[in-house]
Design an enzyme around this catalytic site. Sequence first.
Site, PDB file in Angstrom:
ATOM      1  CG  HIS A  38      -2.057   0.944   1.090  1.00 37.70           C
ATOM      2  ND1 HIS A  38      -1.964   2.282   1.378  1.00 37.70           N
ATOM      3  CD2 HIS A  38      -3.316   0.726   0.651  1.00 37.70           C
ATOM      4  CE1 HIS A  38      -3.131   2.845   1.124  1.00 37.70           C
ATOM      5  NE2 HIS A  38      -3.970   1.936   0.685  1.00 37.70           N
ATOM      6  CG  ASP A  51      -8.601  -4.211  -2.983  1.00 38.98           C
ATOM      7  OD1 ASP A  51      -9.800  -4.066  -2.720  1.00 38.98           O
ATOM      8  OD2 ASP A  51      -7.903  -3.340  -3.521  1.00 38.98           O
TER       9      ASP A  51
HETATM   10  N1  ACO Z   1       4.208  -7.576  -4.825  1.00 39.04           N
HETATM   11  C1  ACO Z   1       5.569  -7.553  -4.970  1.00 39.04           C
HETATM   12  N2  ACO Z   1       6.327  -6.463  -4.748  1.00 39.04           N
HETATM   13  C2  ACO Z   1       5.701  -5.343  -4.380  1.00 39.04           C
HETATM   14  C3  ACO Z   1       4.314  -5.287  -4.218  1.00 39.04           C
HETATM   15  C4  ACO Z   1       3.562  -6.454  -4.449  1.00 39.04           C
HETATM   16  N3  ACO Z   1       2.234  -6.455  -4.313  1.00 39.04           N
HETATM   17  N4  ACO Z   1       3.945  -4.030  -3.856  1.00 39.04           N
HETATM   18  C5  ACO Z   1       5.079  -3.322  -3.804  1.00 39.04           C
HETATM   19  N5  ACO Z   1       6.145  -4.114  -4.112  1.00 39.04           N
HETATM   20  C6  ACO Z   1       7.573  -3.724  -4.107  1.00 39.04           C
HETATM   21  C7  ACO Z   1       7.931  -2.908  -5.340  1.00 39.04           C
HETATM   22  O1  ACO Z   1       8.364  -3.730  -6.389  1.00 39.04           O
HETATM   23  C8  ACO Z   1       9.025  -2.007  -4.807  1.00 39.04           C
HETATM   24  O2  ACO Z   1      10.188  -2.792  -4.695  1.00 39.04           O
HETATM   25  P1  ACO Z   1      11.647  -2.088  -4.922  1.00 39.04           P
HETATM   26  O3  ACO Z   1      11.793  -1.093  -3.815  1.00 39.04           O
HETATM   27  O4  ACO Z   1      12.604  -3.231  -4.856  1.00 39.04           O
HETATM   28  O5  ACO Z   1      11.581  -1.459  -6.287  1.00 39.04           O
HETATM   29  C9  ACO Z   1       8.555  -1.710  -3.369  1.00 39.04           C
HETATM   30  O6  ACO Z   1       7.755  -2.848  -2.990  1.00 39.04           O
HETATM   31  C10 ACO Z   1       7.728  -0.432  -3.246  1.00 39.04           C
HETATM   32  O7  ACO Z   1       6.612  -0.545  -4.138  1.00 39.04           O
HETATM   33  P2  ACO Z   1       6.049   0.644  -5.045  1.00 39.04           P
HETATM   34  O8  ACO Z   1       5.344   0.052  -6.208  1.00 39.04           O
HETATM   35  O9  ACO Z   1       7.137   1.634  -5.296  1.00 39.04           O
HETATM   36  O10 ACO Z   1       5.015   1.279  -4.018  1.00 39.04           O
HETATM   37  P3  ACO Z   1       3.806   2.223  -4.377  1.00 39.04           P
HETATM   38  O11 ACO Z   1       3.470   2.937  -3.137  1.00 39.04           O
HETATM   39  O12 ACO Z   1       4.115   3.039  -5.592  1.00 39.04           O
HETATM   40  O13 ACO Z   1       2.628   1.205  -4.796  1.00 39.04           O
HETATM   41  C11 ACO Z   1       0.817  -0.314  -4.642  1.00 39.04           C
HETATM   42  C12 ACO Z   1       1.626   0.796  -3.921  1.00 39.04           C
HETATM   43  C13 ACO Z   1       0.391   0.178  -6.024  1.00 39.04           C
HETATM   44  C14 ACO Z   1      -0.438  -0.592  -3.830  1.00 39.04           C
HETATM   45  C15 ACO Z   1       1.702  -1.593  -4.755  1.00 39.04           C
HETATM   46  O14 ACO Z   1       2.024  -2.058  -3.460  1.00 39.04           O
HETATM   47  C16 ACO Z   1       0.999  -2.703  -5.559  1.00 39.04           C
HETATM   48  O15 ACO Z   1       1.117  -2.715  -6.785  1.00 39.04           O
HETATM   49  N6  ACO Z   1       0.281  -3.639  -4.876  1.00 39.04           N
HETATM   50  C17 ACO Z   1      -0.478  -4.656  -5.594  1.00 39.04           C
HETATM   51  C18 ACO Z   1      -1.787  -4.071  -6.129  1.00 39.04           C
HETATM   52  C19 ACO Z   1      -2.798  -3.814  -5.033  1.00 39.04           C
HETATM   53  O16 ACO Z   1      -3.047  -4.657  -4.170  1.00 39.04           O
HETATM   54  N7  ACO Z   1      -3.419  -2.626  -5.086  1.00 39.04           N
HETATM   55  C20 ACO Z   1      -4.493  -2.251  -4.134  1.00 39.04           C
HETATM   56  C21 ACO Z   1      -4.011  -1.201  -3.183  1.00 39.04           C
HETATM   57  S1  ACO Z   1      -5.275  -0.812  -2.019  1.00 39.04           S
HETATM   58  C22 ACO Z   1      -6.324   0.175  -2.899  1.00 39.04           C
HETATM   59  O17 ACO Z   1      -5.953   0.973  -3.713  1.00 39.04           O
HETATM   60  C23 ACO Z   1      -7.726  -0.004  -2.666  1.00 39.04           C
END
Ligand code: ACO
Length: 433
Positions: A312, A369
Site C-alpha cells: 500500500h 483487497d
Molecule cells: N508484490 C511484490 N512487490 C511489491 C508489491 C507487491 N504487491 N507491492 C510493492 N512491491 C515492491 C515494489 O516492487 C518495490 O520494490 P523495490 O523497492 O525493490 O523497487 C517496493 O515494494 C515499493 O513498491 P512501489 O510500487 O514503489 O510502491 P507504491 O506505493 O508506488 O505502490 C501499490 C503501492 C500500487 C499498492 C503496490 O504495493 C501494488 O502494486 N500492490 C499490488 C496491487 C494492489 O493490491 N493494489 C491495491 C491497493 S489498495 C487500494 O488501492 C484499494
Amino acid sequence: MSEKATLNVNGGSYDLPLLKSSEGELCIEISKLRGQSNGITTIDRGFKNTASCESKITYLDGEKGILRYRGYSIEELASKASFLEVSYLLIFGELPDKDELEKFHNDIVEQSIVADDIKKIIDAFPGAAHPMGVLSSLTSALTAFNPDDISLDYARSKEEMYNTIVKLMGKIPVLISWTFRKKNGFPLEYSSKTRNLDYVENILQMMFKRPNEDYVQNTVLVDVLNKLLILHADHEQNCSTSTVRIVGSAQTGLFASISAGISALWGPLHGGANQAVLEMFNAIKEDGGDTQKYINKAKDKEDPFRLMGFGHRVYKNYDPRAKIIKEAAHNVLETLGIDDPVLEIAKALEEKALKDKYFVDRKLYPNVDFYSGVIYRAMGIPSDMYTVMFALGRLPGWIAQWREMRLMNEPIGRPRQLYTGSTLRKFKSISKR
Ligand code: ACO
C-alpha cells in the site's frame, strides 16, 4: 518553535510557511515558492509526499495502522454503525440523530428512481462488457437525465447540493443492481419494499431477488456487506478520490466527477485489485496450489507478477481494514458452512509473505483487497463485480470529498511539470503548403 521552513537553493534562501495537522504532523506550504524564487518548482512523482488539499474527513497513519472517519475509529464504526450512518457522518461531518437519519434515508428512497431510458442503454451494452465500464458510463449518462447537476453553482444553494447527493446515493445502487441483474439475465426491477428495508438490505434485494419469488434477507450477508461498505467508504486522498476532487475542481458536476472516480478505481493497482486477487488465488489453485512459487515470482524483478492485494502507498503496517475483513471472511464462511479452498491459498500466501525478508524489508502487508473477494464470492457475486461493490462503498467518501472541496472553494487542480523535452528547434516542412 519557528513557524516557517527555510529552503536554500543555489545561494538563495526562501522562507516557507509551516502548517500543522490536527494530529501534529508538519507540512511545508510551497504554493508561493515559484513567485518568491523566480521560477523554482518542486516535483514529487506519484504524489508520494505531497498533500493536495486540507481535509477534515479521514485521518490515517500508515506507520501505526490507524484509520478514522471524522475522528471515529474504523474498528468501532465497522462493528457498531450502519453504512448509511457512516455515509451521513462522512458527508456532513457529524453522526445523524434518529430524525436526521430517517430523513436522509427517506430522501434517498424518494430519489432512487432511474429513467426508463437507462434500461435501453444497459441493453445496448454487449454481454461481455466489464461492469466497471458499464457503471462509469451509466453514471455519466445520469448527467443527461439530471441536467441541473451540470456545473452547478453550489455556492448558490446548499439545498441543491443536498438534493444532488441524495439522488446519487439513491440511483447508484439501482445502476449497480441492474448491471448485476443484466449479467444474470434477470429483469431490471426495483426493490418492491424499499421503504421498509434499510439501505444495505435494499441493495441485496435489488441484486438477488429472482423474478416471481420473494427475497428473504440473510442477516449474515446483510451484516457483512454493511461492514465491507463501511470499510471501503473513504480513504483520504487516494487515486480515485483525488480524481473526483480534481475533476470537480473545474466546477464539473457531481455525477460527472464520480463517473471519473469510478474509472480511476477500476485500475488493478487501485480498486481493481480485488478482482485481480481472486483471479490470482484461482490461478494458484489451478496450478497445483504451490503458494511459494508465486511468492518467488512476486520477488523476482524480471517477472512482472505482483502479489495482488499486498502493499500500500500509505500503510507501512497491517492495513486495519484488512484485519477486520480477514476475520469477517472466516466468520462468513464458517456461518454459511462454506469450505472455500481459496481462503486456504490466501492464508498460506499471507503467512509466507509476512515471514519473507523481501516483504518485511519493504513493509508489504495485506491490504483491503486481499480478503474482500473471498467474502463477495461467498455471497454469490462474480469477480468482475467486486470493484463495482467497492465503488458502492466508496460513494459517500467521494461525495464527502467533492462537497468539502466545493464548500472550501478550492482552486482548479492544475499541477506543474518538469519539462524534459526538446528546446526550441526549427520546423522543416515536408508538405507543399
Ligand atoms: N508484490 C511484490 N512487490 C511489491 C508489491 C507487491 N504487491 N507491492 C510493492 N512491491 C515492491 C515494489 O516492487 C518495490 O520494490 P523495490 O523497492 O525493490 O523497487 C517496493 O515494494 C515499493 O513498491 P512501489 O510500487 O514503489 O510502491 P507504491 O506505493 O508506488 O505502490 C501499490 C503501492 C500500487 C499498492 C503496490 O504495493 C501494488 O502494486 N500492490 C499490488 C496491487 C494492489 O493490491 N493494489 C491495491 C491497493 S489498495 C487500494 O488501492 C484499494
